[in-house]
Design an enzyme around this catalytic site. Structure first.
Site, PDB file in Angstrom:
ATOM      1  N   THR A 210       0.861  -1.200   0.000  1.00 57.16           N
ATOM      2  CA  THR A 210       0.000   0.000   0.000  1.00 57.16           C
ATOM      3  C   THR A 210       0.889   1.239   0.000  1.00 57.16           C
ATOM      4  OG1 THR A 210      -0.249  -0.247   2.397  1.00 57.16           O
ATOM      5  CG2 THR A 210      -2.049  -1.038   1.022  1.00 57.16           C
TER       6      THR A 210
ATOM      7  N   LYS B  39       4.040  -6.776   4.100  1.00 60.98           N
ATOM      8  CA  LYS B  39       3.773  -5.411   3.669  1.00 60.98           C
ATOM      9  C   LYS B  39       3.382  -4.611   4.917  1.00 60.98           C
ATOM     10  CE  LYS B  39       0.384  -3.526   3.015  1.00 60.98           C
ATOM     11  NZ  LYS B  39      -0.360  -2.521   3.865  1.00 60.98           N
TER      12      LYS B  39
ATOM     13  N   THR C  43       1.722  -8.747  12.142  1.00 62.48           N
ATOM     14  CA  THR C  43       1.922  -7.475  11.479  1.00 62.48           C
ATOM     15  C   THR C  43       0.807  -7.223  10.488  1.00 62.48           C
ATOM     16  OG1 THR C  43       3.375  -6.150  10.152  1.00 62.48           O
ATOM     17  CG2 THR C  43       3.222  -8.447   9.571  1.00 62.48           C
TER      18      THR C  43
ATOM     19  N   GLU D  46       6.761   4.707   7.240  1.00 64.51           N
ATOM     20  CA  GLU D  46       6.348   5.951   6.583  1.00 64.51           C
ATOM     21  C   GLU D  46       7.277   7.107   6.972  1.00 64.51           C
ATOM     22  OE1 GLU D  46       1.630   4.983   5.869  1.00 64.51           O
ATOM     23  OE2 GLU D  46       2.212   6.100   7.651  1.00 64.51           O
TER      24      GLU D  46
ATOM     25  N   ASN E  72       0.682  11.044   5.992  1.00 65.70           N
ATOM     26  CA  ASN E  72      -0.549  10.737   6.707  1.00 65.70           C
ATOM     27  C   ASN E  72      -1.569  11.857   6.692  1.00 65.70           C
ATOM     28  OD1 ASN E  72      -0.445   7.968   7.712  1.00 65.70           O
ATOM     29  ND2 ASN E  72       1.544   8.684   8.456  1.00 65.70           N
TER      30      ASN E  72
ATOM     31  N   THR F  44      -6.268  11.940   0.114  1.00 65.25           N
ATOM     32  CA  THR F  44      -6.492  12.971  -0.914  1.00 65.25           C
ATOM     33  C   THR F  44      -5.891  12.546  -2.242  1.00 65.25           C
ATOM     34  OG1 THR F  44      -4.493  14.134  -0.339  1.00 65.25           O
ATOM     35  CG2 THR F  44      -6.528  14.798   0.764  1.00 65.25           C
TER      36      THR F  44
END
Lengths: 405, 405
Positions: B152, B178, B189, B276, B400, B405
């Site tokens: 993702t 992932k 996870t 991230e 995040n 969007t």
């Protein structure tokens, strides 16, 4: 960046409580960074202090000394005197001893408070050198200057004031606070000072401070990082011409309690409004809990979630992240089919999924506001808790990545 | 941005385990977003699943079905099918039923897995429409494509592979994972799939999965937000020509355990490396604890502190923030004078304050590295725990804040 926090309101002087500000040049020459507060003889003083095991040297000292007679509070910014071991304790003692010498009081009646960078030696000589100027500046009218003098990463000074009448006598409660980061107080906030001219029995004053802090300072969080230096002090000078307040004082006790709690709440919420990088002021209200702890667990899981905080920053009604935080809060045997979640009065989720009536437009409208209430109805019991927090913005990362540069 | 994570290593095929990838166009047309995995008849399968109370519909279904015979694993990205209530459960059942119909197996032998946005209805028809293409694509050689197909916000695919010899027979263990955000697994996870051609008794396989996950997936955290969709599966096809592995199998059991644990650790750490916005890979090691829980409490207080994470991002050796986090971790009667804190092998703090030998230059040198170990010696006992995490960067907030969007 502060959210809904304007200029200081009128801070009424408290008879018997004086404040003096001076510049020691701890971080920058000319910056007002030392505040001395004098309590009239006969004042009673109560305090609450951080529960962080690595508490700072001034916290260790003030916790001991608040048990005895208190005459002066000595605050410096720019250096937290935390993580400084035995030399830090000696440094705090030296600054207090110097103030005692200049004023002719016992050293044990001077309480030290420090805020700023952790782990650097306290610049004792600089602080000592500023004490006489602070004493010369003492005045009951200096609350606003003191509110500015205790700031660190704060963008605005914080204060609140209440007055009420009892038997034709005016009673004043005035307080100031500071703090914008490393904020998840545990028994007190970064620094808060509240004074009243009521005469209050020490045991009653202590209870007022504890209860007041529990409902206000102990319910705010910016980043979940409980500071090493949190202290909040409540001083009662007794200069108002009224009998001593006890819990049996009826209307007088209730009026004083309300005034103290109101001031606590206003200056505690001001810390959140001025939270580092804050663009939102967020109330997390958890109702219907089986006990208070599970309400707090859910509330803090939501208030500390980086994913919810970044969605708040983006004004994105990403309610799935709220459900996920509630679900991981560790509440035993949580039945998600009983849970409703609201943004202000918009029901976004019910029975474990999106509310049938919910539209993205409704959620977006609430999230676009500067002040937002996230309300979670657990459907398990009658307990409630409320926590106040902020979003997580680019500015937060910037401020804290560059703090020491 | 991934830290120390290169191209996929060689992922050895596992005889008896095939993977097929297809495009359902869930978020974007053409994106590979559906992966079907087929387990040979007679395979044993074990799984660990999120403890989040708001667990997703596919998690509810897979938890039940893993108790029986498992033939197919069906994964989609782009939609988590979480927070979707009863309709979500029905949607997951429909996609499984369709795959069962196409392959002639009982619907209960198909396990669903979903990852992506929470709270949106699963696009059942789109997924159903891609199943035949995924089946046509089935091959033992498709691990790398599947690792990409389950991504993702991941920037790189994640996989690991080990082989060992036993009695002249080669045994393979290969896994993929992932996940990059909403990562603090609690029993598993985000998504992980590990397969071996060893023949393993179901009870032994379950223990291997639990122990392996506890030492790897359950010790990583990116943002503290335990997902609603965490699942990790371990499949043993039994195609290697060796006797069934039990705990009494001696060298074979030990070799298999090591290979499974190694693969778990490599793909779990890969999730952190690709966290991230991550610019640092941080190992938090807590030694000398009186019990494992207090080691974990201290480790997570450090790993989740936004102040420490922003200092890591800035390469700022602001060790005061580490002390503050240790001090607020809630360890009962913590004696700070016994605590030592190290950055790699540089002692930064001892006896509650800065280490006498420490210089800022030493700390800065370690913090400038991409991989850093924060080691905390509690001096209370013999227990240790290790947690892996990342820093908190501008990019984390950006990712995040803009996710939907």
């Amino acid at each position: 960046m502060a959210v809904g926090l304007g200029p200081l309101p009128t801070l009424h002087p408290v008879p018997g409580f004086e404040l003096g500000i001076a510049s020691a040049g701890i971080k920058r020459p000319g910056r007002k960074d030392v505040v001395v507060m004098r309590c009239a003889e006969g004042s009673s003083v109560a305090g609450v202090f951080t529960l962080n095991a690595f508490c700072a040297a001034p916290v260790i000292l003030s916790k001991q000394r608040v048990q005895g007679t208190v005459r002066y509070l000595l605050t410096n910014t720019g250096n937290a005197n935390a993580g400084t071991g035995a030399p830090g304790l000696a440094a705090a003692e030296r600054t207090c001893a110097k103030l005692a010498e200049l004023t002719g009081v016992p050293a044990e009646s001077v309480l030290p408070f420090s805020t700023g960078v952790i782990g650097e030696p306290l610049p004792v000589e600089k602080i000592e050198g500023a004490l006489q100027a602070a004493l010369d500046n003492l005045s009951e009218n200096n609350w606003a200057e003191a509110a500015t003098g205790i700031m660190t990463t704060d963008t605005l000074p914080k204060g609140a004031s209440r007055q009420f009448q009892h038997d034709g006598v005016t009673v004043t409660v005035t307080g100031i606070s500071k703090g914008a980061g490393m904020i998840r107080p545990n028994m007190a906030t970064m620094l808060g000072y509240i004074a009243t001219d009521a005469k209050v029995a020490p045991k009653v004053l202590k209870d007022l401070m504890l209860d007041g802090a529990n409902k206000s300072f102990n319910r705010i969080t910016i980043d979940g990082d409980t500071s090493t230096n949190d202290c909040c002090m409540l001083i009662a000078t007794g200069k108002a011409n009224l009998p001593e307040v006890t819990e049996a004082s009826g209307a007088l006790f209730e009026a004083l309690k309300k005034a103290v709690f109101d001031v606590c709440m206003e200056v505690a919420q001001a810390i959140v409004r001025d939270g580092e990088g804050a663009t939102k002021f967020v109330t997390v209200q958890v109702n219907g809990g089986g006990n208070h702890q599970e309400c707090l667990d859910v509330g803090y899981a939501v208030a500390h979630s980086p994913l919810i905080k970044t969605a708040l920053f983006a004004s994105d009604p990403n309610w799935g992240r709220i459900l996920a935080a509630v679900g991981r809060a560790g509440v035993p045997e949580l039945d998600v089919s009983l849970i409703d979640v609201y943004l202000d009065n918009v029901c976004i989720a019910s029975q474990g999924g999106r509310s049938p009536s919910y539209t993205e437009a409704q959620g977006s409208a609430v999230m676009a506001q500067e002040e937002i209430t996230i309300r979670i109805e657990l459907g398990r019991g009658a307990c409630s808790e409320t926590i106040w927090t902020t979003d997580l913005s680019h500015e937060y990362v910037k401020i804290n990545a560059e703090y020491r540069t």
